[in-house]
Design an enzyme around this catalytic site. Structure first.
Site, PDB file in Angstrom:
ATOM      1  N   CYS A   2       0.824  -1.214   0.000  1.00 43.23           N
ATOM      2  CA  CYS A   2       0.000   0.000   0.000  1.00 43.23           C
ATOM      3  C   CYS A   2       0.863   1.272   0.000  1.00 43.23           C
ATOM      4  O   CYS A   2       2.000   1.243   0.457  1.00 43.23           O
ATOM      5  CB  CYS A   2      -0.859   0.029   1.245  1.00 43.23           C
ATOM      6  SG  CYS A   2      -1.860  -1.441   1.469  1.00 43.23           S
ATOM      7  N   ARG A  27       4.814   0.381  -6.229  1.00 46.29           N
ATOM      8  CA  ARG A  27       4.857  -0.456  -5.029  1.00 46.29           C
ATOM      9  C   ARG A  27       3.930  -1.662  -5.133  1.00 46.29           C
ATOM     10  O   ARG A  27       4.031  -2.589  -4.350  1.00 46.29           O
ATOM     11  CB  ARG A  27       4.448   0.379  -3.809  1.00 46.29           C
ATOM     12  CG  ARG A  27       5.431   1.477  -3.482  1.00 46.29           C
ATOM     13  CD  ARG A  27       4.878   2.391  -2.414  1.00 46.29           C
ATOM     14  NE  ARG A  27       4.690   1.708  -1.159  1.00 46.29           N
ATOM     15  CZ  ARG A  27       5.542   1.747  -0.148  1.00 46.29           C
ATOM     16  NH1 ARG A  27       6.643   2.425  -0.254  1.00 46.29           N
ATOM     17  NH2 ARG A  27       5.292   1.103   0.974  1.00 46.29           N
ATOM     18  N   TRP A  76      -3.073  -2.585  -1.403  1.00 44.01           N
ATOM     19  CA  TRP A  76      -2.672  -3.931  -1.816  1.00 44.01           C
ATOM     20  C   TRP A  76      -3.402  -4.864  -0.851  1.00 44.01           C
ATOM     21  O   TRP A  76      -3.105  -4.888   0.343  1.00 44.01           O
ATOM     22  CB  TRP A  76      -1.166  -4.075  -1.696  1.00 44.01           C
ATOM     23  CG  TRP A  76      -0.600  -5.317  -2.285  1.00 44.01           C
ATOM     24  CD1 TRP A  76      -0.332  -5.563  -3.596  1.00 44.01           C
ATOM     25  CD2 TRP A  76      -0.207  -6.501  -1.575  1.00 44.01           C
ATOM     26  NE1 TRP A  76       0.196  -6.809  -3.747  1.00 44.01           N
ATOM     27  CE2 TRP A  76       0.288  -7.419  -2.532  1.00 44.01           C
ATOM     28  CE3 TRP A  76      -0.235  -6.879  -0.235  1.00 44.01           C
ATOM     29  CZ2 TRP A  76       0.748  -8.678  -2.189  1.00 44.01           C
ATOM     30  CZ3 TRP A  76       0.230  -8.137   0.109  1.00 44.01           C
ATOM     31  CH2 TRP A  76       0.715  -9.019  -0.865  1.00 44.01           C
ATOM     32  N   ASN A 102      -1.552   1.928   5.870  1.00 48.26           N
ATOM     33  CA  ASN A 102      -0.650   0.865   5.390  1.00 48.26           C
ATOM     34  C   ASN A 102      -0.352  -0.026   6.571  1.00 48.26           C
ATOM     35  O   ASN A 102      -0.148   0.476   7.682  1.00 48.26           O
ATOM     36  CB  ASN A 102       0.685   1.439   4.911  1.00 48.26           C
ATOM     37  CG  ASN A 102       0.557   2.199   3.610  1.00 48.26           C
ATOM     38  OD1 ASN A 102      -0.513   2.285   3.041  1.00 48.26           O
ATOM     39  ND2 ASN A 102       1.671   2.755   3.157  1.00 48.26           N
ATOM     40  N   GLY A 103      -0.269  -1.331   6.342  1.00 48.90           N
ATOM     41  CA  GLY A 103       0.063  -2.248   7.433  1.00 48.90           C
ATOM     42  C   GLY A 103      -1.115  -3.146   7.771  1.00 48.90           C
ATOM     43  O   GLY A 103      -2.040  -3.308   6.970  1.00 48.90           O
ATOM     44  N   GLU A 486      18.197 -16.508  -9.134  1.00 52.19           N
ATOM     45  CA  GLU A 486      17.733 -15.147  -9.399  1.00 52.19           C
ATOM     46  C   GLU A 486      17.050 -15.066 -10.772  1.00 52.19           C
ATOM     47  O   GLU A 486      15.999 -14.431 -10.924  1.00 52.19           O
ATOM     48  CB  GLU A 486      18.912 -14.159  -9.289  1.00 52.19           C
ATOM     49  CG  GLU A 486      18.646 -12.738  -9.754  1.00 52.19           C
ATOM     50  CD  GLU A 486      17.465 -12.050  -9.076  1.00 52.19           C
ATOM     51  OE1 GLU A 486      16.943 -12.538  -8.071  1.00 52.19           O
ATOM     52  OE2 GLU A 486      17.044 -11.003  -9.609  1.00 52.19           O
ATOM     53  N   LYS A 490      13.107 -13.969 -11.486  1.00 55.99           N
ATOM     54  CA  LYS A 490      12.744 -12.842 -12.349  1.00 55.99           C
ATOM     55  C   LYS A 490      11.710 -13.269 -13.385  1.00 55.99           C
ATOM     56  O   LYS A 490      10.746 -12.568 -13.638  1.00 55.99           O
ATOM     57  CB  LYS A 490      14.013 -12.317 -13.021  1.00 55.99           C
ATOM     58  CG  LYS A 490      14.057 -10.875 -13.294  1.00 55.99           C
ATOM     59  CD  LYS A 490      14.561  -9.989 -12.168  1.00 55.99           C
ATOM     60  CE  LYS A 490      14.013 -10.243 -10.811  1.00 55.99           C
ATOM     61  NZ  LYS A 490      14.662  -9.540  -9.741  1.00 55.99           N
ATOM     62  N   GLU A 493       8.330 -13.689 -11.694  1.00 50.57           N
ATOM     63  CA  GLU A 493       7.744 -12.428 -11.252  1.00 50.57           C
ATOM     64  C   GLU A 493       7.065 -11.662 -12.368  1.00 50.57           C
ATOM     65  O   GLU A 493       5.972 -11.150 -12.180  1.00 50.57           O
ATOM     66  CB  GLU A 493       8.847 -11.503 -10.707  1.00 50.57           C
ATOM     67  CG  GLU A 493       9.313 -11.771  -9.327  1.00 50.57           C
ATOM     68  CD  GLU A 493      10.280 -10.690  -8.886  1.00 50.57           C
ATOM     69  OE1 GLU A 493      11.379 -10.596  -9.455  1.00 50.57           O
ATOM     70  OE2 GLU A 493       9.934  -9.932  -7.976  1.00 50.57           O
ATOM     71  N   HIS A 509      18.557 -36.597  -9.544  1.00 52.25           N
ATOM     72  CA  HIS A 509      17.922 -37.091  -8.317  1.00 52.25           C
ATOM     73  C   HIS A 509      16.428 -36.811  -8.317  1.00 52.25           C
ATOM     74  O   HIS A 509      15.805 -36.831  -7.251  1.00 52.25           O
ATOM     75  CB  HIS A 509      18.613 -36.474  -7.095  1.00 52.25           C
ATOM     76  CG  HIS A 509      20.057 -36.829  -7.035  1.00 52.25           C
ATOM     77  ND1 HIS A 509      20.504 -38.068  -6.628  1.00 52.25           N
ATOM     78  CD2 HIS A 509      21.163 -36.128  -7.423  1.00 52.25           C
ATOM     79  CE1 HIS A 509      21.826 -38.103  -6.726  1.00 52.25           C
ATOM     80  NE2 HIS A 509      22.242 -36.938  -7.209  1.00 52.25           N
ATOM     81  N   LYS A 608       6.398  -3.722  -4.424  1.00 50.81           N
ATOM     82  CA  LYS A 608       7.819  -3.390  -4.442  1.00 50.81           C
ATOM     83  C   LYS A 608       8.449  -3.593  -3.070  1.00 50.81           C
ATOM     84  O   LYS A 608       9.527  -4.136  -2.948  1.00 50.81           O
ATOM     85  CB  LYS A 608       8.001  -1.942  -4.902  1.00 50.81           C
ATOM     86  CG  LYS A 608       9.450  -1.489  -4.954  1.00 50.81           C
ATOM     87  CD  LYS A 608      10.220  -2.239  -6.016  1.00 50.81           C
ATOM     88  CE  LYS A 608      11.682  -1.867  -6.059  1.00 50.81           C
ATOM     89  NZ  LYS A 608      12.467  -2.895  -6.791  1.00 50.81           N
TER      90      LYS A 608
HETATM   91  C1  AGP Z   1      12.778  -8.781  -6.518  1.00 48.71           C
HETATM   92  O1  AGP Z   1      12.602  -8.732  -7.877  1.00 48.71           O
HETATM   93  C2  AGP Z   1      11.568  -8.836  -5.739  1.00 48.71           C
HETATM   94  N1  AGP Z   1      10.672  -7.810  -6.039  1.00 48.71           N
HETATM   95  C3  AGP Z   1      11.699  -9.212  -4.280  1.00 48.71           C
HETATM   96  O2  AGP Z   1      12.143 -10.527  -4.238  1.00 48.71           O
HETATM   97  C4  AGP Z   1      12.597  -8.329  -3.382  1.00 48.71           C
HETATM   98  O3  AGP Z   1      13.938  -8.489  -3.727  1.00 48.71           O
HETATM   99  C5  AGP Z   1      12.341  -8.713  -1.912  1.00 48.71           C
HETATM  100  O4  AGP Z   1      10.999  -8.477  -1.604  1.00 48.71           O
HETATM  101  C6  AGP Z   1      13.226  -7.983  -0.949  1.00 48.71           C
HETATM  102  O5  AGP Z   1      12.995  -6.616  -0.976  1.00 48.71           O
HETATM  103  P1  AGP Z   1      14.012  -5.612  -0.300  1.00 48.71           P
HETATM  104  O6  AGP Z   1      15.300  -5.758  -1.018  1.00 48.71           O
HETATM  105  O7  AGP Z   1      13.397  -4.266  -0.479  1.00 48.71           O
HETATM  106  O8  AGP Z   1      14.129  -6.013   1.145  1.00 48.71           O
END
Ligand code: AGP
Length: 613
Positions: A2, A27, A76, A102-103, A486, A490, A493, A509, A608
């Site tokens: 949010c 975000r 969110w 937020n929260g 990684e 990506k 995501e 395995h 984000k």
């Molecule tokens: C990365 O592409 C993601 N959006 C996510 O995994 C992110 O790296 C993770 O939420 C950690 O966020 P931060 O680095 O702001 O703590």
């Protein structure tokens, strides 16, 4: 997650709030709304809707509201589906008080039941509505806006950044926070609040950061901040050095692409900042991590989430290999609940782009309670993790707007390289000569990244070839396996493609059963000592019909015998390859997402900065 923005001043609040909400879109959110005090009508008008800020904009176009004070929100969903009713702001039943939040309010059921017992009716499924209703309840008793807010704070448990407006106090916004970021922006004859700097960057760069349990009363010409005991306190104002351009797309189709292309600069900024000019080591400024301090440490524990965690795994691998120190690692959501074996002899390294990730923050607090020293690798200056850690290394990546982290990852990996070099030197595990050799290779990294970026058209072409893939496997060994993790994240995501990273040696395995005709396997094979081993795994998947795209180091032409397609990264020192091998993966995920018509910068269901558990 949010986003919150608030405005009090001489302008029409609506465009300011909408502009702020647009800057917070990155975000991640699923509904948006504003509450504005309309002086002509003498009341607060709320306009909110499921979906994008553009939907809110057109709703406001159809039924305009105007006023010089207002609060806005991008939601969110956590409690209740994304819908008009669940969108913020929420009103008290009397419509005297409107709230954005937020929260998570953890005891909202108890509060809601209490208020229902008092005859209050709830119109949403959210936890937030109980704050609006509770504030309305107390306001009906005391007639004091500020007192009502304090009484609410005494009752709610959980995490929150709250902004409230009251129809009887059309000159102020009250805002408060606990475990969620909140900043106040100071202008001339106008003031702002926001959950994140980009929301108000267009109007001011003078800000202060709200701390937990502080309450700010924001008016046009003044901002007063009170502590828990309602005593007025003074805040230190600082000037943000981000520019609005840094938070804009600057001609790129997406923020993600812009951020991918910013990586050469981000890497060179970090190197320029951190290498001592006389070539004898790393500059850590005031961070005390010399021989003596390192002798007092018997293990390092690296904790982070998502992409930041993978940067941490690069660090773990290198610190163990080069500095010969025992390094443990965990994702923060596991670490914080497992009673980790750490103590005052443990150096805990937390890594976070935002510096606000709830799990990482709590993991850090746990580590501190257990007596460990915490070194934070953070991008956002002044963020909660940066403020609470014992020491901070800033990653100097500038604002990262795309949800999918790219340049922040590279900057975190560089921080891990530099820390490894420093600790290895201090522990006597690396000679000055070896250090200088790696340093020289590191200084070539920005130009190597540029070289890889010139292969973007080829990678786009691979996307066209592989766009029909339903399952994608990433395989590699050692550091290459970390890169695979990684790359796979990506792709999930932003392309929403099922993909799995495997340590190549593990295929036999079990996972190899999943390989069938035309399955796409991305092999990362940059580690010369493991090259032959990885190649035999590549041959195994090839023999089962897989199509193989290999990322390898220049000169390893042998891959051309096995790969359907290949991408070479420039020759570099073997410990530095994760940074380079990841760039084609970023581009591949990006082009796949574009090709599939996905919202690259704001992928579905993602936020984000994950400021709730
Ligand atoms: C990365 O592409 C993601 N959006 C996510 O995994 C992110 O790296 C993770 O939420 C950690 O966020 P931060 O680095 O702001 O703590």
């Amino acid at each position: 997650m949010c986003g919150i923005v608030g405005y009090v001043g001489g302008r029409n609040a609506v465009p300011v709030l909408l502009q702020g909400l647009k800057m917070l879109e990155y975000r991640g959110y699923d509904s948006a709304g504003v509450a504005v005090f309309n002086s002509k009508a003498g009341e607060i008008k709320v306009c909110k809707t499921k979906g994008r800020v553009e939907n809110l904009e057109s709703k406001l176009y159809d039924s305009p509201v105007a006023g010089k004070i207002g609060i806005g929100h991008t939601r969110w969903a956590t409690h209740g589906v994304p819908s008009d009713e669940n969108a913020h702001p929420h009103f008290s039943s009397s419509e005297k008080i409107a709230v954005v939040h937020n929260g998570i309010i953890e005891n909202y059921v108890v509060i809601r039941d209490f208020l229902r017992g008092q005859g209050y009716e709830f119109v949403s499924e959210t936890d937030t509505e109980c704050v609006a209703q509770l504030a309305g309840y107390y306001y009906s008793k005391s007639g004091s806006f500020l007192d009502s807010v304090y009484r609410v704070l005494a009752k709610v448990d959980g995490s929150y950044a709250l902004a409230l407006v009251c129809a009887d106090c059309p000159d102020k916004i009250i805002t408060v926070k606990k475990n969620c970021p909140l900043i106040v922006g100071l202008g001339k004859g106008e003031n702002f609040l926001a959950s994140d700097m980009p929301a108000i960057l267009k109007y001011t760069r003078n800000t202060f950061i709200m701390e937990d349990n502080e309450v700010a009363v924001i008016e046009k010409d003044s901002v007063k901040v009170y502590n828990k005991k309602k005593e007025e306190i003074q805040k230190e104002v600082y000037v943000v050095d981000w520019t609005i351009e840094a938070a804009e797309k600057s001609g790129y189709e997406h923020f993600m692409l812009k951020e991918i292309y910013e990586q050469p600069k981000v890497v060179s900024d970090n190197l320029n900042r951190r290498f001592k000019s006389d070539g004898t080591g790393i500059r850590l400024d005031s961070i005390k991590l010399g021989k003596e301090e390192l002798e007092g440490i018997n293990q390092i524990y690296i904790v982070a989430c998502g992409t930041a965690y993978y940067a941490g795994l690069v660090g773990k691998f290198l610190l163990e290999k080069m500095a010969r120190i025992h390094v443990n690692s965990d994702v923060a959501s596991e670490f914080r609940y497992k009673d980790p074996l750490i103590d005052e002899k443990t150096l805990v390294i937390v890594i976070s782009q935002s510096g606000e990730t709830a799990d990482t923050l709590e993991a850090m607090r746990l580590a501190k309670r257990k007596g460990s020293r915490v070194l934070a690798v953070v991008n956002v200056v002044g963020s909660t993790i940066a403020r609470e850690a014992n020491d901070v290394i800033y990653t100097l990546a500038g604002p990262e707007i795309a949800v999918a982290s790219t340049k922040a990852f590279s900057a975190q990996v560089v921080a891990m390289f530099l820390l490894t070099l420093h600790i290895s030197l201090e522990r006597g595990r690396l000679s000055l000569e070896e250090f200088r050799e790696i340093k020289a290779e590191m200084e070539l990294l920005p130009s190597h990244i540029n070289t890889i970026l010139t292969s973007a058209p080829n990678i786009k072409h691979f996307m066209e070839k592989y766009i029909g893939s339903k399952n994608v496997f990433y395989i590699g060994r050692g550091l290459d396996y970390v890169v695979c993790r990684e790359g796979s994240l990506k792709l999930k995501e932003i392309a929403y493609l099922h993909s799995e990273p495997y340590a190549a040696g593990e295929l036999k395995h079990g996972p190899i059963a999943l390989i069938e005709e035309s399955t796409l396997v991305i092999g990362v094979a940059t580690q010369q000592n493991l090259f032959a081993k990885t190649m035999s795994n590549i041959k195994e998947v090839k023999a089962r019909g897989a199509r193989v795209l290999i990322i390898a180091m220049e000169g390893n032409r042998e891959i051309e015998n096995y790969a359907d397609d290949y991408i070479y990264i420039p020759k570099t020192h073997p410990v530095l390859t994760p940074l380079l091998a990841n760039i084609p993966q970023q581009l591949f995920a990006y082009y796949m997402a574009v090709g599939l018509g996905n919202d690259v910068d704001k992928p579905r269901n993602l936020a984000k900065s994950v400021t709730v558990e």
